[in-house]
Design a protein around this motif. Structure first.
Motif, short mmCIF file in Angstrom:
data_model
loop_
_atom_site.label_atom_id
_atom_site.label_comp_id
_atom_site.label_asym_id
_atom_site.label_seq_id
_atom_site.Cartn_x
_atom_site.Cartn_y
_atom_site.Cartn_z
N ASN A 148 13.68 25.26 22.34
CA ASN A 148 12.77 24.42 23.12
C ASN A 148 11.35 24.97 23.08
OD1 ASN A 148 14.78 22.62 23.90
ND2 ASN A 148 15.32 23.82 25.71
N ALA A 149 11.22 26.29 23.16
CA ALA A 149 9.91 26.91 23.08
C ALA A 149 9.29 26.69 21.71
CB ALA A 149 10.01 28.40 23.38
N ALA A 150 10.11 26.77 20.67
CA ALA A 150 9.60 26.56 19.31
C ALA A 150 9.10 25.12 19.14
CB ALA A 150 10.69 26.88 18.30
N ARG A 151 9.82 24.15 19.71
CA ARG A 151 9.38 22.75 19.61
C ARG A 151 8.06 22.53 20.35
NH1 ARG A 151 15.04 21.40 19.89
NH2 ARG A 151 14.92 21.27 22.17
N LEU A 152 7.93 23.14 21.53
CA LEU A 152 6.69 22.98 22.29
C LEU A 152 5.53 23.64 21.55
CD1 LEU A 152 5.38 21.90 24.89
CD2 LEU A 152 5.83 24.13 25.93
N ALA A 153 5.78 24.78 20.93
CA ALA A 153 4.73 25.45 20.16
C ALA A 153 4.23 24.56 19.03
CB ALA A 153 5.26 26.77 19.60
N GLU A 154 5.15 23.87 18.37
CA GLU A 154 4.76 22.97 17.29
C GLU A 154 3.96 21.79 17.83
OE1 GLU A 154 6.82 20.42 13.62
OE2 GLU A 154 8.06 21.54 15.05
N LEU A 155 4.38 21.25 18.98
CA LEU A 155 3.70 20.11 19.57
C LEU A 155 2.28 20.46 19.99
CD1 LEU A 155 3.75 17.19 20.72
CD2 LEU A 155 4.71 18.16 22.83
N ARG B 205 11.90 31.55 27.68
CA ARG B 205 12.28 30.19 28.07
C ARG B 205 11.04 29.46 28.56
NH1 ARG B 205 14.33 33.79 31.51
NH2 ARG B 205 13.90 33.67 33.74
N ILE B 206 11.16 28.15 28.64
CA ILE B 206 10.05 27.33 29.10
C ILE B 206 10.56 26.31 30.11
CG2 ILE B 206 8.65 27.56 27.02
CD1 ILE B 206 9.65 24.71 26.27
N GLU B 207 9.66 25.84 30.93
CA GLU B 207 9.92 24.73 31.84
C GLU B 207 8.83 23.69 31.58
OE1 GLU B 207 12.38 23.00 34.67
OE2 GLU B 207 12.55 25.10 34.06
N THR B 208 9.23 22.42 31.45
CA THR B 208 8.26 21.37 31.14
C THR B 208 8.42 20.21 32.11
OG1 THR B 208 9.76 20.30 29.56
CG2 THR B 208 8.21 21.95 28.68
N TRP B 209 7.33 19.43 32.25
CA TRP B 209 7.32 18.24 33.09
C TRP B 209 6.70 17.10 32.29
CZ3 TRP B 209 6.45 23.16 34.62
CH2 TRP B 209 7.24 23.65 35.67
N ALA C 153 3.49 22.75 31.36
CA ALA C 153 4.61 23.61 31.01
C ALA C 153 4.33 25.01 31.52
CB ALA C 153 4.83 23.63 29.49
N VAL C 154 5.40 25.77 31.67
CA VAL C 154 5.28 27.19 32.00
C VAL C 154 6.11 27.96 30.98
CG1 VAL C 154 5.78 29.01 33.67
CG2 VAL C 154 4.89 26.81 34.46
N ALA C 155 5.44 28.86 30.26
CA ALA C 155 6.12 29.74 29.31
C ALA C 155 6.43 31.05 30.01
CB ALA C 155 5.25 29.97 28.09
N MET C 156 7.66 31.54 29.83
CA MET C 156 8.12 32.70 30.60
C MET C 156 8.60 33.83 29.70
SD MET C 156 10.16 30.65 33.61
CE MET C 156 10.43 29.16 32.63
N LEU C 157 8.32 35.04 30.14
CA LEU C 157 8.86 36.26 29.55
C LEU C 157 9.67 36.99 30.61
CD1 LEU C 157 5.82 37.70 27.53
CD2 LEU C 157 7.87 36.61 26.59
#
Length: 319
Positions: free
Chosen positions: A224-231, A242-246, A300-304
Motif C-alpha cells: 500500500n505504501a509503494a502504491r501511494l509513493a507511485e501516486l 504502514r500508511i493510513e489514507t482517507w 495520508a499518514v506514513a508511519m515508522l
C-alpha cells in the motif's frame, strides 16, 4: 501574524491554565535543520503545519466568570512573541467592527487562518490545507485536555459573529486597519473544569515528524505504501512500515468534500498525537496527493515503527 497591537490590542498576562494551553499548542522551539545540518528560519512548533506555513491564528473569548485572572472579553494570541493581547472594543467599534455586546457564558478558543503565506506557495491547492491546519489545531486542544470538546465550524456568519470580524472577502475593512483578512474556521467551547494534562503536554512537545532519510533507510515491504509513493511521486513513502489514507470521490457534493476534509485531518491528527503519547510509532502527514478519476486521497499518514530522537525537517510534506 496580524498587527493587532497597531489596532489597539494591549498585552495582558496569561497565567495558569491559559498559559499552559497556549504554550502547549504554540511554544517556539529550536529552529528546524536541513539535511545538510544548516539552520532554517522556521521555528519548531508542537502542531504540524502544511508546508510549515503556520496559517493558523488563535483567538480566545473569555466568558462572564473570567478565566484564570482574565476579564471577560476578546483576546488574540501573538504567536511570534508568545504574548496574549486584549482587543479594544472602542477602537474596533470606531473602525466599523462590532464585538458582541452580550458576554459569552463559557470561554472559547477560536482558530482562524490567515491565507496569504500558504496561498502564495500553493495557490489553488491552498484551501484544503487551511482546513488541514485548523483540524490539527482543534485536535491538539482535544488531545491536551483529553476531552472531545464540541466545535462550531466555519467559515460562516456564526463563527465570525463570535469574533466580531467582517468576512474575509471584505478586504477593505481589514486593510483600513492595517491587517489582512482572517477566516475563522473552528470555535471550541471550554468547560469550567478544563485543564491541560501534563503527560499529554509533554507528548505533544516531543512530537516530531521523522525525516525522509529515516524512511529511506527502511526496506520497502508494504504494498500500500509503494502504491501511494507511485501516486504521489514521493519515493520515500514506499519505505513506510504502514500508511493510513482517507479518500473522497472528486465529484462528490461540496458539502461532502468539506465534511470529509475535516474528518480526514482530524482523524490523522488524533493518530499522530496518540502515537507521540504511546511512543510506539512515528508519523509523518502527507497531503497534496493528485486526484484520480474516481477517488481523491485527501490525506495520508506514513508511519515508522519505534521512536528515534531525530531532527524534524522544515516541511512535513503536506504541500
Amino acid at each position: 501574524m496580524n498587527p493587532w497591537r497597531r489596532s489597539g490590542a494591549t498585552p495582558v498576562s496569561a497565567e495558569g491554565r491559559i498559559e499552559d494551553l497556549l504554550c502547549a499548542l504554540w511554544h517556539m522551539g529550536d529552529r528546524h535543520l536541513r539535511d545538510d545540518g544548516s539552520v532554517t528560519d522556521i521555528a519548531r512548533r508542537p502542531i504540524p503545519s502544511a508546508g510549515a506555513t503556520y496559517a493558523v491564528h488563535t483567538h480566545l473569548i473569555v466568558g462572564t466568570d473570567g478565566t484564570d485572572g482574565l476579564e471577560p472579553g476578546h483576546y488574540v494570541y501573538d504567536h511570534d512573541r508568545g504574548q496574549l493581547l486584549r482587543r479594544d472594543s472602542a477602537r474596533e467599534t470606531a473602525a466599523g467592527w462590532e464585538l458582541p455586546h452580550r458576554p459569552f457564558i463559557d470561554s472559547r478558543v477560536v482558530f482562524s487562518v490567515q491565507p496569504g503565506r500558504s496561498f502564495g506557495r500553493y495557490r489553488h491547492r491552498a484551501w484544503p490545507l487551511w482546513i488541514a491546519d485548523a483540524a490539527y489545531a482543534l485536535e491538539a486542544v482535544r488531545f491536551l485536555l483529553d476531552t472531545d470538546l464540541p466545535g462550531v465550524f466555519g467559515p460562516g456568519p456564526e463563527i465570525r459573529a463570535q469574533l466580531g470580524m467582517p468576512p474575509a472577502a471584505e478586504t477593505d475593512a481589514w486593510l483600513r486597519r492595517g491587517m489582512v483578512p482572517e477566516i475563522p474556521l473552528v470555535s471550541i467551547g471550554l468547560s469550567s473544569s478544563w485543564a491541560v494534562a501534563p503527560q499529554r503536554r509533554h507528548a505533544l512537545a516531543r512530537r516530531r515528524s521523522p525525516k525522509l532519510v529515516d524512511f529511506v533507510r527502511n526496506p520497502v515491504h508494504n504494498t500500500n505504501a509503494a502504491r501511494l509513493a507511485e501516486l504521489t511521486g514521493q519515493a520515500w513513502i514506499a519505505h513506510a512500515d504502514r500508511i493510513e489514507t482517507w479518500e473522497v470521490a472528486p465529484r462528490a457534493p461540496a458539502e461532502t468534500i468539506y465534511d470529509s476534509l475535516w474528518h480526514a485531518h482530524s482523524a490523522a491528527a488524533r493518530l499522530c498525537y496518540n502515537a507521540a503519547l504511546s511512543q510506539k510509532v512515528r508519523c509523518r502527514p502527507v497531503s497534496g496527493i493528485p486526484a484520480a478519476a474516481e477517488s481523491w486521497t485527501m490525506h495520508a499518514v506514513a508511519m515508522l515503527d519505534g521512536i528515534e530522537d531525530t531532527e524534524e525537517e522544515p516541511d512535513d510534506d503536506r504541500p
